[in-house]
Write a protein that holds these residues in place. Structure first.
Motif, short mmCIF file in Angstrom:
data_model
loop_
_atom_site.label_atom_id
_atom_site.label_comp_id
_atom_site.label_asym_id
_atom_site.label_seq_id
_atom_site.Cartn_x
_atom_site.Cartn_y
_atom_site.Cartn_z
N ILE A 58 -6.42 35.18 -4.97
CA ILE A 58 -7.85 35.28 -5.25
C ILE A 58 -8.31 36.72 -5.06
O ILE A 58 -7.66 37.50 -4.36
CB ILE A 58 -8.69 34.33 -4.37
CG1 ILE A 58 -8.50 34.64 -2.89
CG2 ILE A 58 -8.35 32.89 -4.66
CD1 ILE A 58 -9.45 33.91 -1.99
N VAL A 59 -9.43 37.08 -5.69
CA VAL A 59 -9.96 38.43 -5.55
C VAL A 59 -10.59 38.60 -4.18
O VAL A 59 -11.00 37.64 -3.54
CB VAL A 59 -11.00 38.75 -6.65
CG1 VAL A 59 -10.37 38.74 -8.02
CG2 VAL A 59 -12.16 37.81 -6.60
N ARG A 60 -10.64 39.82 -3.73
CA ARG A 60 -11.25 40.12 -2.43
C ARG A 60 -12.75 39.85 -2.47
O ARG A 60 -13.38 40.00 -3.51
CB ARG A 60 -11.05 41.57 -2.06
CG ARG A 60 -9.66 41.90 -1.68
CD ARG A 60 -9.60 43.32 -1.20
NE ARG A 60 -8.26 43.63 -0.73
CZ ARG A 60 -7.94 44.75 -0.15
NH1 ARG A 60 -8.83 45.69 0.00
NH2 ARG A 60 -6.71 44.95 0.26
N PRO A 61 -13.33 39.50 -1.34
CA PRO A 61 -14.79 39.35 -1.31
C PRO A 61 -15.46 40.72 -1.45
O PRO A 61 -14.80 41.75 -1.48
CB PRO A 61 -15.05 38.74 0.07
CG PRO A 61 -13.87 39.11 0.89
CD PRO A 61 -12.72 39.21 -0.06
N ARG A 62 -16.77 40.70 -1.49
CA ARG A 62 -17.53 41.95 -1.62
C ARG A 62 -17.10 42.92 -0.53
O ARG A 62 -16.98 42.58 0.62
CB ARG A 62 -19.02 41.66 -1.49
CG ARG A 62 -19.88 42.89 -1.63
CD ARG A 62 -21.36 42.61 -1.41
NE ARG A 62 -21.82 41.54 -2.27
CZ ARG A 62 -22.42 40.43 -1.83
NH1 ARG A 62 -22.60 40.26 -0.55
NH2 ARG A 62 -22.81 39.51 -2.66
N THR A 63 -16.85 44.16 -0.94
CA THR A 63 -16.43 45.19 -0.01
C THR A 63 -17.29 46.43 -0.24
O THR A 63 -17.38 46.92 -1.36
CB THR A 63 -14.95 45.56 -0.23
OG1 THR A 63 -14.16 44.39 -0.15
CG2 THR A 63 -14.47 46.55 0.80
N LEU A 64 -17.92 46.92 0.81
CA LEU A 64 -18.70 48.15 0.75
C LEU A 64 -18.05 49.13 1.72
O LEU A 64 -17.55 48.74 2.77
CB LEU A 64 -20.15 47.89 1.18
CG LEU A 64 -20.90 46.81 0.42
CD1 LEU A 64 -22.25 46.55 1.06
CD2 LEU A 64 -21.06 47.19 -1.04
N GLY A 65 -18.05 50.39 1.36
CA GLY A 65 -17.39 51.35 2.23
C GLY A 65 -17.91 52.76 2.09
O GLY A 65 -18.62 53.11 1.16
N LEU A 66 -17.52 53.54 3.06
CA LEU A 66 -17.86 54.96 3.11
C LEU A 66 -16.58 55.70 3.42
O LEU A 66 -15.83 55.34 4.32
CB LEU A 66 -18.89 55.21 4.21
CG LEU A 66 -19.25 56.66 4.49
CD1 LEU A 66 -20.06 57.22 3.33
CD2 LEU A 66 -20.04 56.77 5.78
N ARG A 67 -16.31 56.73 2.64
CA ARG A 67 -15.10 57.53 2.84
C ARG A 67 -15.52 58.98 3.04
O ARG A 67 -16.33 59.52 2.28
CB ARG A 67 -14.19 57.40 1.64
CG ARG A 67 -12.96 58.25 1.72
CD ARG A 67 -12.09 58.01 0.52
NE ARG A 67 -11.11 59.08 0.42
CZ ARG A 67 -10.18 59.15 -0.49
NH1 ARG A 67 -10.09 58.20 -1.40
NH2 ARG A 67 -9.34 60.14 -0.51
N ALA B 10 -18.19 50.46 -3.70
CA ALA B 10 -18.43 49.02 -3.64
C ALA B 10 -17.45 48.34 -4.59
O ALA B 10 -17.31 48.76 -5.74
CB ALA B 10 -19.86 48.70 -4.04
N ASN B 11 -16.79 47.31 -4.11
CA ASN B 11 -15.88 46.51 -4.92
C ASN B 11 -16.39 45.08 -4.95
O ASN B 11 -16.85 44.57 -3.93
CB ASN B 11 -14.46 46.53 -4.36
CG ASN B 11 -13.83 47.89 -4.43
OD1 ASN B 11 -14.11 48.65 -5.34
ND2 ASN B 11 -12.99 48.21 -3.48
N ASN B 12 -16.28 44.43 -6.09
CA ASN B 12 -16.74 43.06 -6.27
C ASN B 12 -18.20 42.93 -5.83
O ASN B 12 -18.56 42.11 -4.99
CB ASN B 12 -15.84 42.07 -5.52
CG ASN B 12 -16.04 40.65 -5.98
OD1 ASN B 12 -16.75 40.39 -6.94
ND2 ASN B 12 -15.42 39.72 -5.29
N VAL B 13 -19.04 43.73 -6.41
CA VAL B 13 -20.45 43.86 -6.01
C VAL B 13 -21.18 42.51 -6.02
O VAL B 13 -21.96 42.23 -5.11
CB VAL B 13 -21.17 44.86 -6.93
CG1 VAL B 13 -22.65 44.93 -6.61
CG2 VAL B 13 -20.54 46.23 -6.81
N PHE B 14 -20.92 41.67 -7.00
CA PHE B 14 -21.64 40.40 -7.10
C PHE B 14 -20.93 39.26 -6.37
O PHE B 14 -21.32 38.11 -6.46
CB PHE B 14 -21.87 40.04 -8.57
CG PHE B 14 -22.68 41.08 -9.28
CD1 PHE B 14 -24.03 41.24 -8.99
CD2 PHE B 14 -22.10 41.93 -10.20
CE1 PHE B 14 -24.79 42.21 -9.62
CE2 PHE B 14 -22.85 42.90 -10.85
CZ PHE B 14 -24.20 43.04 -10.55
#
Length: 51
Positions: free
Chosen positions: A37-46, A13-17
């Motif tokens: 600007i920073v990326r929005p919230r990102t969730l992922g599976l690798r 998870a990136n930028n969780v909040f």
């Protein structure tokens, strides 16, 4: 998490909040500033699988 000898599963998870932010704001010769600007919230599976 490692599953067996050859399979690995990762969750991230990136930028969780989901914060808005400016990474840099270099001012150009023009009147308007430029920035990133920073990326929005990102969730992922690798999933990694080695042969």
């Amino acid at each position: 998490m490692t599953v067996g000898e050859k399979l690995r599963v990762l969750v991230f998870a990136n930028n969780v909040f989901d914060k808005f932010g400016i990474l840099n704001a270099p001012f150009t010769s023009q009147a308007t500033p430029a920035g990133s600007i920073v990326r929005p919230r990102t969730l992922g599976l690798r999933v990694d699988w080695s042969l």
